[in-house]
Write a protein that holds these residues in place. Structure first.
Motif, PDB file in Angstrom:
ATOM      1  N   ARG A  73       0.809  -1.144  -0.021  1.00 46.17           N
ATOM      2  CA  ARG A  73      -0.122   0.079  -0.053  1.00 46.17           C
ATOM      3  C   ARG A  73       1.035   1.190  -0.031  1.00 46.17           C
ATOM      4  O   ARG A  73       0.649   2.183  -0.785  1.00 46.17           O
ATOM      5  CB  ARG A  73      -0.959  -0.048   1.362  1.00 46.17           C
ATOM      6  N   ALA A  74       1.751   1.047   0.827  1.00 47.32           N
ATOM      7  CA  ALA A  74       2.792   2.319   0.968  1.00 47.32           C
ATOM      8  C   ALA A  74       3.368   2.689  -0.482  1.00 47.32           C
ATOM      9  O   ALA A  74       3.741   3.743  -0.958  1.00 47.32           O
ATOM     10  CB  ALA A  74       3.915   2.208   2.002  1.00 47.32           C
ATOM     11  N   ASN A  75       3.758   1.489  -1.107  1.00 52.10           N
ATOM     12  CA  ASN A  75       4.511   1.843  -2.364  1.00 52.10           C
ATOM     13  C   ASN A  75       3.615   2.258  -3.386  1.00 52.10           C
ATOM     14  O   ASN A  75       4.114   2.955  -4.376  1.00 52.10           O
ATOM     15  CB  ASN A  75       5.176   0.275  -2.774  1.00 52.10           C
ATOM     16  N   THR A  76       2.277   1.768  -3.324  1.00 51.09           N
ATOM     17  CA  THR A  76       1.204   2.330  -4.473  1.00 51.09           C
ATOM     18  C   THR A  76       1.145   3.907  -4.000  1.00 51.09           C
ATOM     19  O   THR A  76       1.104   4.674  -5.260  1.00 51.09           O
ATOM     20  CB  THR A  76      -0.091   1.655  -4.052  1.00 51.09           C
ATOM     21  N   ARG A  77       1.088   4.035  -3.023  1.00 54.33           N
ATOM     22  CA  ARG A  77       0.989   5.649  -2.635  1.00 54.33           C
ATOM     23  C   ARG A  77       2.309   6.283  -3.200  1.00 54.33           C
ATOM     24  O   ARG A  77       2.007   7.476  -4.049  1.00 54.33           O
ATOM     25  CB  ARG A  77       1.006   6.159  -1.158  1.00 54.33           C
ATOM     26  N   ALA A  78       3.451   5.831  -2.988  1.00 56.04           N
ATOM     27  CA  ALA A  78       4.750   6.466  -3.286  1.00 56.04           C
ATOM     28  C   ALA A  78       5.028   6.401  -5.077  1.00 56.04           C
ATOM     29  O   ALA A  78       5.261   7.568  -5.712  1.00 56.04           O
ATOM     30  CB  ALA A  78       5.903   5.741  -2.947  1.00 56.04           C
ATOM     31  N   SER A  79       4.311   5.405  -5.603  1.00 58.59           N
ATOM     32  CA  SER A  79       4.303   5.274  -7.025  1.00 58.59           C
ATOM     33  C   SER A  79       3.236   6.152  -7.643  1.00 58.59           C
ATOM     34  O   SER A  79       3.665   6.755  -8.845  1.00 58.59           O
ATOM     35  CB  SER A  79       3.991   3.879  -7.575  1.00 58.59           C
ATOM     36  N   VAL A  80       2.333   6.350  -7.422  1.00 55.05           N
ATOM     37  CA  VAL A  80       1.190   7.149  -7.579  1.00 55.05           C
ATOM     38  C   VAL A  80       1.581   8.852  -7.707  1.00 55.05           C
ATOM     39  O   VAL A  80       1.502   9.564  -8.284  1.00 55.05           O
ATOM     40  CB  VAL A  80      -0.311   6.913  -7.331  1.00 55.05           C
ATOM     41  N   THR A  81       1.942   9.034  -6.423  1.00 52.81           N
ATOM     42  CA  THR A  81       2.471  10.444  -6.094  1.00 52.81           C
ATOM     43  C   THR A  81       3.922  10.498  -6.977  1.00 52.81           C
ATOM     44  O   THR A  81       3.874  12.035  -7.435  1.00 52.81           O
ATOM     45  CB  THR A  81       3.079  10.410  -4.571  1.00 52.81           C
ATOM     46  N   GLY A  82       4.489   9.698  -7.322  1.00 51.10           N
ATOM     47  CA  GLY A  82       5.557   9.729  -8.408  1.00 51.10           C
ATOM     48  C   GLY A  82       5.161  10.446  -9.758  1.00 51.10           C
ATOM     49  O   GLY A  82       5.754  11.053 -10.461  1.00 51.10           O
ATOM     50  N   LEU A  83       3.911  10.201 -10.189  1.00 49.34           N
ATOM     51  CA  LEU A  83       3.509  10.742 -11.413  1.00 49.34           C
ATOM     52  C   LEU A  83       3.153  12.305 -11.325  1.00 49.34           C
ATOM     53  O   LEU A  83       3.552  12.974 -12.206  1.00 49.34           O
ATOM     54  CB  LEU A  83       2.175  10.219 -11.685  1.00 49.34           C
ATOM     55  N   LEU A  84       2.795  12.645  -9.847  1.00 50.25           N
ATOM     56  CA  LEU A  84       2.857  14.130  -9.512  1.00 50.25           C
ATOM     57  C   LEU A  84       4.167  14.565  -9.650  1.00 50.25           C
ATOM     58  O   LEU A  84       4.422  15.945  -9.967  1.00 50.25           O
ATOM     59  CB  LEU A  84       1.879  14.399  -8.498  1.00 50.25           C
ATOM     60  N   GLU A  85       5.077  14.102  -8.999  1.00 50.91           N
ATOM     61  CA  GLU A  85       6.502  14.619  -8.785  1.00 50.91           C
ATOM     62  C   GLU A  85       7.235  14.613 -10.031  1.00 50.91           C
ATOM     63  O   GLU A  85       7.975  15.406 -10.514  1.00 50.91           O
ATOM     64  CB  GLU A  85       7.239  13.550  -7.879  1.00 50.91           C
ATOM     65  N   MET A  86       6.624  13.624 -11.367  1.00 49.37           N
ATOM     66  CA  MET A  86       7.089  13.901 -12.414  1.00 49.37           C
ATOM     67  C   MET A  86       6.655  15.205 -13.228  1.00 49.37           C
ATOM     68  O   MET A  86       7.679  15.895 -13.688  1.00 49.37           O
ATOM     69  CB  MET A  86       6.714  12.712 -13.240  1.00 49.37           C
ATOM     70  N   ALA A  87       5.331  15.576 -12.714  1.00 51.61           N
ATOM     71  CA  ALA A  87       5.183  16.738 -13.454  1.00 51.61           C
ATOM     72  C   ALA A  87       5.688  18.085 -12.882  1.00 51.61           C
ATOM     73  O   ALA A  87       6.193  18.858 -13.480  1.00 51.61           O
ATOM     74  CB  ALA A  87       3.581  16.955 -13.296  1.00 51.61           C
ATOM     75  N   ARG A  88       6.137  17.822 -11.637  1.00 55.33           N
ATOM     76  CA  ARG A  88       6.826  19.009 -11.092  1.00 55.33           C
ATOM     77  C   ARG A  88       8.180  19.116 -11.450  1.00 55.33           C
ATOM     78  O   ARG A  88       8.930  20.290 -11.902  1.00 55.33           O
ATOM     79  CB  ARG A  88       6.852  18.785  -9.477  1.00 55.33           C
ATOM     80  N   ALA A  89       8.749  17.831 -11.909  1.00 52.79           N
ATOM     81  CA  ALA A  89      10.227  17.882 -12.304  1.00 52.79           C
ATOM     82  C   ALA A  89      10.056  18.548 -13.782  1.00 52.79           C
ATOM     83  O   ALA A  89      11.070  19.410 -14.079  1.00 52.79           O
ATOM     84  CB  ALA A  89      10.747  16.231 -12.570  1.00 52.79           C
ATOM     85  N   TRP A  90       9.179  18.239 -14.568  1.00 49.69           N
ATOM     86  CA  TRP A  90       9.059  18.754 -15.893  1.00 49.69           C
ATOM     87  C   TRP A  90       8.803  20.189 -15.964  1.00 49.69           C
ATOM     88  O   TRP A  90       9.499  20.815 -17.009  1.00 49.69           O
ATOM     89  CB  TRP A  90       7.967  18.083 -16.836  1.00 49.69           C
ATOM     90  N   TYR A  91       7.802  20.750 -15.210  1.00 48.51           N
ATOM     91  CA  TYR A  91       7.422  21.902 -15.368  1.00 48.51           C
ATOM     92  C   TYR A  91       7.456  23.046 -14.468  1.00 48.51           C
ATOM     93  O   TYR A  91       7.334  24.307 -14.912  1.00 48.51           O
ATOM     94  CB  TYR A  91       5.921  22.051 -16.053  1.00 48.51           C
ATOM     95  N   ALA A  92       8.041  22.621 -13.347  1.00 49.25           N
ATOM     96  CA  ALA A  92       8.166  23.710 -12.177  1.00 49.25           C
ATOM     97  C   ALA A  92       9.299  24.838 -12.485  1.00 49.25           C
ATOM     98  O   ALA A  92      10.336  24.225 -13.115  1.00 49.25           O
ATOM     99  CB  ALA A  92       8.631  22.893 -11.040  1.00 49.25           C
ATOM    100  N   PRO A  93       8.933  26.049 -12.288  1.00 49.71           N
ATOM    101  CA  PRO A  93       9.900  27.026 -12.686  1.00 49.71           C
ATOM    102  C   PRO A  93      10.939  26.824 -11.368  1.00 49.71           C
ATOM    103  O   PRO A  93      10.833  26.199 -10.418  1.00 49.71           O
ATOM    104  CB  PRO A  93       9.329  28.191 -12.392  1.00 49.71           C
ATOM    105  N   GLY A  94      12.501  27.281 -11.737  1.00 50.33           N
ATOM    106  CA  GLY A  94      13.569  26.732 -10.653  1.00 50.33           C
ATOM    107  C   GLY A  94      12.837  27.369  -9.226  1.00 50.33           C
ATOM    108  O   GLY A  94      13.331  26.883  -8.292  1.00 50.33           O
ATOM    109  N   GLY A  95      12.467  28.623  -9.100  1.00 53.79           N
ATOM    110  CA  GLY A  95      12.074  28.978  -8.172  1.00 53.79           C
ATOM    111  C   GLY A  95      11.274  28.284  -7.100  1.00 53.79           C
ATOM    112  O   GLY A  95      11.286  28.205  -5.901  1.00 53.79           O
ATOM    113  N   ALA A  96      10.478  27.488  -7.708  1.00 59.44           N
ATOM    114  CA  ALA A  96       9.418  26.601  -7.104  1.00 59.44           C
ATOM    115  C   ALA A  96      10.227  25.458  -6.428  1.00 59.44           C
ATOM    116  O   ALA A  96       9.549  24.849  -5.404  1.00 59.44           O
ATOM    117  CB  ALA A  96       8.442  25.993  -8.101  1.00 59.44           C
ATOM    118  N   LEU A  97      11.344  25.123  -6.772  1.00 64.00           N
ATOM    119  CA  LEU A  97      12.163  24.267  -6.369  1.00 64.00           C
ATOM    120  C   LEU A  97      13.029  24.265  -5.263  1.00 64.00           C
ATOM    121  O   LEU A  97      13.755  23.579  -4.592  1.00 64.00           O
ATOM    122  CB  LEU A  97      12.866  23.305  -7.465  1.00 64.00           C
ATOM    123  N   ARG A  98      13.235  25.570  -4.947  1.00 66.77           N
ATOM    124  CA  ARG A  98      14.511  26.027  -3.986  1.00 66.77           C
ATOM    125  C   ARG A  98      13.927  25.614  -2.658  1.00 66.77           C
ATOM    126  O   ARG A  98      12.768  25.852  -2.103  1.00 66.77           O
ATOM    127  CB  ARG A  98      14.242  27.747  -4.154  1.00 66.77           C
TER     128      ARG A  98
END
Length: 298
Positions: A73-98
């Motif tokens: 169950r924890a791995n499912t949460r981490a894996s699905v959250t990873g899809l949102l983290e992928m979107a952040r990696a692709w399109y977040a402006p640099g300042g949003a990651l500071r």
């Protein structure tokens, strides 16, 4: 692109719009929605969860069934959250990651880059893989390149290709060895993964005590390009931030035994995974290829 393929991909543009919106979310909201979506999508992920369950039974045989199910169950949460983290990696402006990550071991990377040399950055399949590469690039002040497996004609591949072109200096196909060597020879930093099941150029080495077919050509690629291999790992911390750690080069990378390097890779990866076992790609059939006489556990 063929006329038959184009209509199937009409969702790419709205999906890209959604990814851009997600990329700007506060971290707390992103993690909260990861938990919500995991609950919604769990019934649709039965096949993937079955693979994870098999892998975890092989790798953590001393865990009782209840503990393994909690880990699934924890791995499912981490894996699905990873899809949102992928979107952040692709399109977040640099300042949003500071302030979102702490980076350790930059001195190893600086030493490996002396003289303008490239570096092969060896990592593994974690749900936040793309975000880890983006965070490391932000810390360095220059983006990494990445080597990925491409699926021609896939709408999801089109979306990922577009996103990764925003986050990385270049995206190199998994079989494009010339492109990899060219990028490294020009001083590029390339994120490289070799921890999935391989049916060629591989050796069986232990991963959690289970023989795993592991690619052995990584040291040869580094030698041909004249660069160092530096392992790096990214894990999400309990407070929602990330730790990116760059390790010094391994002695095995300069030896004559490729299987010894593969074995070191799996030992180091196992140690990283044990720290946060829910944050690994257990959905992959890691042990599909077996030594002669052994049946696939899947």
């Amino acid at each position: 692109m063929s006329p038959r393929t184009e209509p199937r991909c009409w969702l790419v543009a709205p999906a890209r719009w959604v990814c851009r919106r997600v990329a700007g979310w506060p971290q707390r909201r992103l993690l909260r929605w990861g938990r919500v979506l995991a609950g919604v999508l769990t019934p649709l992920l039965a096949g993937r969860r079955r693979i994870a369950r098999t892998n975890l039974a092989l790798c953590f045989p001393t865990l009782d069934e209840a503990a393994r199910e909690a880990l699934v169950r924890a791995n499912t949460r981490a894996s699905v959250t990873g899809l949102l983290e992928m979107a952040r990696a692709w399109y977040a402006p640099g300042g949003a990651l500071r302030g979102l990550a702490e980076v350790e071991g930059l001195e190893h990377l600086q030493a490996a880059r002396r003289g303008g040399r490239g570096v092969l950055l060896l990592t593994a399949h974690f749900p936040h893989l793309d975000l880890g590469g983006r965070l490391l690039g932000e810390a360095l002040g220059e983006p990494l390149s990445c080597m990925v497996r491409r699926v021609d004609g896939s709408c999801g591949e089109r979306l990922m290709q577009d996103g990764r072109q925003h986050a990385f200096a270049s995206v190199i196909g998994k079989k494009d060895v010339r492109g990899l060597l060219r990028t490294l020879s020009r001083g590029g930093l390339v994120a490289y993964l070799a921890d999935q099941n391989f049916t060629y150029n591989s050796a069986f080495v232990p991963f959690f005590g289970v023989p795993a077919a592991t690619l052995t050509t990584t040291p040869d690629l580094a030698r041909r390009a004249g660069v160092e291999i530096l392992p790096y790992w990214c894990q999400r911390l309990p407070d929602g931030r990330y730790r990116v750690r760059i390790d010094p080069p391994w002695d095995e990378a300069h030896g004559s035994d490729p299987a010894a390097f593969a074995a070191r890779y799996m030992r180091e990866l196992e140690a990283v995974v044990r720290a946060h076992p829910e944050q690994y790609l257990w959905w992959h059939r890691r042990f599909k290829t077996r030594p002669a006489g052994e049946a696939s556990p899947y």
